[in-house]
Design a protein around this motif. Sequence first.
Motif, PDB file in Angstrom:
ATOM      1  N   GLY A   1     -11.175  -6.675  -8.333  1.00 51.89           N
ATOM      2  CA  GLY A   1     -10.129  -7.673  -8.453  1.00 51.89           C
ATOM      3  C   GLY A   1      -9.047  -7.553  -7.401  1.00 51.89           C
ATOM      4  N   LEU A   2      -9.028  -6.456  -6.676  1.00 49.60           N
ATOM      5  CA  LEU A   2      -8.025  -6.258  -5.629  1.00 49.60           C
ATOM      6  C   LEU A   2      -8.586  -6.547  -4.244  1.00 49.60           C
ATOM      7  CD1 LEU A   2      -5.269  -5.237  -4.569  1.00 49.60           C
ATOM      8  CD2 LEU A   2      -6.226  -2.907  -4.611  1.00 49.60           C
ATOM      9  N   VAL A   3      -9.759  -6.016  -3.951  1.00 47.25           N
ATOM     10  CA  VAL A   3     -10.294  -6.115  -2.602  1.00 47.25           C
ATOM     11  C   VAL A   3     -11.208  -7.334  -2.457  1.00 47.25           C
ATOM     12  CG1 VAL A   3     -10.117  -3.645  -2.182  1.00 47.25           C
ATOM     13  CG2 VAL A   3     -12.222  -4.554  -3.167  1.00 47.25           C
TER      14      VAL A   3
ATOM     15  N   ASN B   1      -4.844   4.577   6.722  1.00 50.32           N
ATOM     16  CA  ASN B   1      -3.545   3.983   6.406  1.00 50.32           C
ATOM     17  C   ASN B   1      -3.721   3.114   5.160  1.00 50.32           C
ATOM     18  OD1 ASN B   1      -1.141   1.946   8.154  1.00 50.32           O
ATOM     19  ND2 ASN B   1      -0.839   3.973   7.354  1.00 50.32           N
ATOM     20  N   TYR B   2      -3.282   3.596   4.007  1.00 52.50           N
ATOM     21  CA  TYR B   2      -3.584   2.920   2.745  1.00 52.50           C
ATOM     22  C   TYR B   2      -2.318   2.345   2.116  1.00 52.50           C
ATOM     23  CZ  TYR B   2      -1.642   7.126   0.646  1.00 52.50           C
ATOM     24  OH  TYR B   2      -0.788   8.147   0.303  1.00 52.50           O
ATOM     25  N   ARG B   3      -2.522   1.312   1.302  1.00 53.75           N
ATOM     26  CA  ARG B   3      -1.402   0.762   0.534  1.00 53.75           C
ATOM     27  C   ARG B   3      -1.230   1.571  -0.751  1.00 53.75           C
ATOM     28  NH1 ARG B   3      -1.058  -5.613  -0.301  1.00 53.75           N
ATOM     29  NH2 ARG B   3      -3.315  -5.522  -0.527  1.00 53.75           N
ATOM     30  N   PRO B   4      -0.031   2.090  -1.006  1.00 53.89           N
ATOM     31  CA  PRO B   4       0.201   2.854  -2.237  1.00 53.89           C
ATOM     32  C   PRO B   4       0.302   1.921  -3.442  1.00 53.89           C
ATOM     33  CG  PRO B   4       2.251   2.626  -1.034  1.00 53.89           C
ATOM     34  CD  PRO B   4       1.172   2.008  -0.164  1.00 53.89           C
TER      35      PRO B   4
ATOM     36  N   PRO C   1      -0.389  -5.827  -5.005  1.00 55.17           N
ATOM     37  CA  PRO C   1      -0.011  -7.019  -5.761  1.00 55.17           C
ATOM     38  C   PRO C   1      -0.196  -6.805  -7.254  1.00 55.17           C
ATOM     39  CG  PRO C   1      -2.126  -7.341  -4.682  1.00 55.17           C
ATOM     40  CD  PRO C   1      -1.567  -6.057  -4.146  1.00 55.17           C
ATOM     41  N   GLU C   2       0.467  -7.634  -8.030  1.00 57.47           N
ATOM     42  CA  GLU C   2       0.366  -7.536  -9.481  1.00 57.47           C
ATOM     43  C   GLU C   2      -1.093  -7.659  -9.919  1.00 57.47           C
ATOM     44  OE1 GLU C   2       2.139  -9.704 -13.507  1.00 57.47           O
ATOM     45  OE2 GLU C   2       2.764 -10.365 -11.504  1.00 57.47           O
ATOM     46  N   GLY C   3      -1.498  -6.764 -10.794  1.00 59.43           N
ATOM     47  CA  GLY C   3      -2.876  -6.746 -11.260  1.00 59.43           C
ATOM     48  C   GLY C   3      -3.761  -5.790 -10.498  1.00 59.43           C
TER      49      GLY C   3
ATOM     50  N   VAL D   1       0.765   6.238   4.186  1.00 57.02           N
ATOM     51  CA  VAL D   1       0.914   4.974   3.462  1.00 57.02           C
ATOM     52  C   VAL D   1       1.268   3.863   4.442  1.00 57.02           C
ATOM     53  CG1 VAL D   1       1.625   6.101   1.332  1.00 57.02           C
ATOM     54  CG2 VAL D   1       3.363   5.387   2.984  1.00 57.02           C
ATOM     55  N   GLN D   2       0.857   2.648   4.094  1.00 60.77           N
ATOM     56  CA  GLN D   2       1.242   1.469   4.852  1.00 60.77           C
ATOM     57  C   GLN D   2       2.632   1.010   4.405  1.00 60.77           C
ATOM     58  OE1 GLN D   2      -1.620  -1.770   4.831  1.00 60.77           O
ATOM     59  NE2 GLN D   2      -3.320  -0.334   4.570  1.00 60.77           N
ATOM     60  N   VAL D   3       3.377   0.449   5.344  1.00 56.33           N
ATOM     61  CA  VAL D   3       4.707  -0.078   5.051  1.00 56.33           C
ATOM     62  C   VAL D   3       4.777  -1.493   5.606  1.00 56.33           C
ATOM     63  CG1 VAL D   3       7.188   0.186   5.387  1.00 56.33           C
ATOM     64  CG2 VAL D   3       5.732   2.221   5.149  1.00 56.33           C
ATOM     65  N   GLY D   4       5.164  -2.456   4.763  1.00 51.27           N
ATOM     66  CA  GLY D   4       5.299  -3.838   5.230  1.00 51.27           C
ATOM     67  C   GLY D   4       4.839  -4.822   4.183  1.00 51.27           C
ATOM     68  N   GLU D   5       5.388  -6.021   4.224  1.00 52.38           N
ATOM     69  CA  GLU D   5       5.083  -7.047   3.234  1.00 52.38           C
ATOM     70  C   GLU D   5       3.807  -7.819   3.558  1.00 52.38           C
ATOM     71  OE1 GLU D   5       6.697  -7.579   0.361  1.00 52.38           O
ATOM     72  OE2 GLU D   5       7.941  -5.837   0.847  1.00 52.38           O
ATOM     73  N   THR D   6       3.479  -7.954   4.833  1.00 55.83           N
ATOM     74  CA  THR D   6       2.300  -8.709   5.252  1.00 55.83           C
ATOM     75  C   THR D   6       1.360  -7.791   6.024  1.00 55.83           C
ATOM     76  OG1 THR D   6       3.255  -9.369   7.386  1.00 55.83           O
ATOM     77  CG2 THR D   6       3.711 -10.789   5.466  1.00 55.83           C
ATOM     78  N   PHE D   7       0.110  -8.262   6.229  1.00 54.16           N
ATOM     79  CA  PHE D   7      -0.824  -7.447   6.993  1.00 54.16           C
ATOM     80  C   PHE D   7      -0.323  -7.245   8.410  1.00 54.16           C
ATOM     81  CE2 PHE D   7      -4.527  -6.981   9.795  1.00 54.16           C
ATOM     82  CZ  PHE D   7      -5.039  -5.799   9.278  1.00 54.16           C
TER      83      PHE D   7
END
Length: 252
Positions: A14-16, A56-59, A64-66, A98-104
Amino acid sequence: MTTVAVLCDPPRPGLVLPSLVESSPLTEQEVSDLYAAMLRDVVAAVEASGAELLVNYRPDEALPEGGASGAEGATAEAEVRAVVRDALRDPDAARFEVQVGETFAGRVRNTLTHLLDGEGVTTAAAVEPTVPLLQRSHVDNAAMKLRSSATVLGPATGGRVYYAGFADPVDYADAYAPPAVETLTDRALDVDHDVDYLPMLPVVETGADLAEVLTLLRARRRAGRLVPEHTTGCLDDLGLAVVVEDGLQLTR
């Protein structure tokens, strides 16, 4: 030595790759299994090359929600580390951040700018786990090209890119706006970079993408050519077939 940052998410259903779920016969769980397999092949290709591997991963708090709950309470970092560890010959070959930022594009900017300006690496590149046909030769070829060109791009189908490497930063704001290969080229030219390109490779984001990759993998295997071990094994288990109906279509 080029530092190659593999920007990834924990392989959670559901995420990827939501577009692949919507446009193929695969379930959310099957898509997450395929994503994990492709991630293993990509990090293995980088490890086998002369590049330094940065995962480099998103924590969890940036998902996103869910998408912020792992199996049995596992953190995003733990899930990514477990997948990567299975693929590496040397468990210490990868660095994790960890990745930092709101968009890719923002996350790419923060990662590459930090590497180039903050850590002073000579060249840095961003890839995603969606290019299972990436081989060590592509990574090493890019490193060679970066010695003479300040930007090297790996074009993918649909105007996308699978590799973006730089000797100096560019303006990364919205730099992946479609067609990304043109947008990134323009950003590089804006700062007087020479731009070079790698051979085109397909990426897997939709059902049409996967049908194309599946036919290529099966052809390469029949011809005795190199195929990505983990992705090919996962696709064998999924039992997909390709039919020709207004283009290539996936079926079971």
